[in-house]
Design a protein around this motif. Structure first.
Motif, PDB file in Angstrom:
ATOM      1  N   VAL A 105       5.682  14.573 -19.482  1.00  0.00           N
ATOM      2  CA  VAL A 105       6.322  14.642 -20.790  1.00  0.00           C
ATOM      3  C   VAL A 105       7.352  13.527 -20.885  1.00  0.00           C
ATOM      4  O   VAL A 105       8.214  13.393 -20.021  1.00  0.00           O
ATOM      5  N   ILE A 144       8.816  16.861 -17.878  1.00  0.00           N
ATOM      6  CA  ILE A 144       9.638  15.647 -17.782  1.00  0.00           C
ATOM      7  C   ILE A 144       9.772  15.220 -16.325  1.00  0.00           C
ATOM      8  O   ILE A 144       9.582  14.047 -15.988  1.00  0.00           O
ATOM      9  N   ALA A 162       9.993  14.271 -26.252  1.00  0.00           N
ATOM     10  CA  ALA A 162      10.413  15.673 -26.234  1.00  0.00           C
ATOM     11  C   ALA A 162      11.611  15.870 -27.162  1.00  0.00           C
ATOM     12  O   ALA A 162      11.677  16.857 -27.905  1.00  0.00           O
ATOM     13  N   ALA A 168      16.209  22.680 -22.726  1.00  0.00           N
ATOM     14  CA  ALA A 168      14.775  22.757 -23.008  1.00  0.00           C
ATOM     15  C   ALA A 168      14.185  23.947 -22.277  1.00  0.00           C
ATOM     16  O   ALA A 168      14.833  24.569 -21.432  1.00  0.00           O
ATOM     17  N   SER A 169      12.953  24.243 -22.603  1.00  0.00           N
ATOM     18  CA  SER A 169      12.237  25.305 -21.898  1.00  0.00           C
ATOM     19  C   SER A 169      11.952  24.846 -20.471  1.00  0.00           C
ATOM     20  O   SER A 169      11.897  23.636 -20.203  1.00  0.00           O
ATOM     21  N   LYS A 219      11.635  19.521 -28.687  1.00  0.00           N
ATOM     22  CA  LYS A 219      11.450  20.302 -27.460  1.00  0.00           C
ATOM     23  C   LYS A 219      12.623  20.135 -26.501  1.00  0.00           C
ATOM     24  O   LYS A 219      12.811  20.945 -25.600  1.00  0.00           O
ATOM     25  N   LEU A 220      13.391  19.063 -26.678  1.00  0.00           N
ATOM     26  CA  LEU A 220      14.566  18.782 -25.850  1.00  0.00           C
ATOM     27  C   LEU A 220      15.758  18.609 -26.772  1.00  0.00           C
ATOM     28  O   LEU A 220      15.711  17.790 -27.689  1.00  0.00           O
ATOM     29  N   GLU A 263       9.163  24.837 -19.041  1.00  0.00           N
ATOM     30  CA  GLU A 263       7.911  24.075 -19.079  1.00  0.00           C
ATOM     31  C   GLU A 263       8.147  22.621 -19.475  1.00  0.00           C
ATOM     32  O   GLU A 263       7.557  21.704 -18.903  1.00  0.00           O
ATOM     33  N   THR A 264       9.040  22.411 -20.465  1.00  0.00           N
ATOM     34  CA  THR A 264       9.342  21.041 -20.895  1.00  0.00           C
ATOM     35  C   THR A 264      10.034  20.279 -19.781  1.00  0.00           C
ATOM     36  O   THR A 264       9.691  19.120 -19.497  1.00  0.00           O
TER      37      THR A 264
END
Length: 95
Positions: free
Chosen positions: A67, A62, A72, A54-55, A77-78, A57-58
């Motif tokens: 998040v 988490i 995600a 993931a990024s 996003k994940l 930010e993600t």
């Protein structure tokens, strides 16, 4: 090592103080990767039973509880590669 990896490593170490029963890799896009295994949490790019990508930010969201890991994943996003059961165990441990 980047500041992003330093922060993520510290946060994962706090969430997984005894390491993880299998080998898990957390890939922070554009930054590097962290391994959690029975020996603890460290920087590395070893082979893993499950890989979460993931990024930064993600991952930060988490680890901070902002998040939901399942959401995600469901929203793309994940990304998870490998044993989904282990990913679910990690999701519970990180929440």
């Amino acid at each position: 090592m980047s500041e992003v990896l330093n922060v993520a490593l510290a946060a994962l170490s706090a969430k997984l103080p005894n390491g993880f029963s299998s080998v898990a890799k957390f890939v922070l896009e554009g930054e590097g990767s962290i391994i959690a295994d029975p020996d603890g949490v460290r920087l590395g790019d070893d082979e893993a039973d499950v890989t979460l990508t993931a990024s930064p930010e993600t991952f930060k969201g988490i680890l901070e509880g902002d998040v939901n890991p399942t959401m995600a994943f469901m929203t793309g996003k994940l990304k998870i590669d490998g044993a989904m059961g282990l990913a679910m165990q990690l999701g519970s441990a990180l929440s």
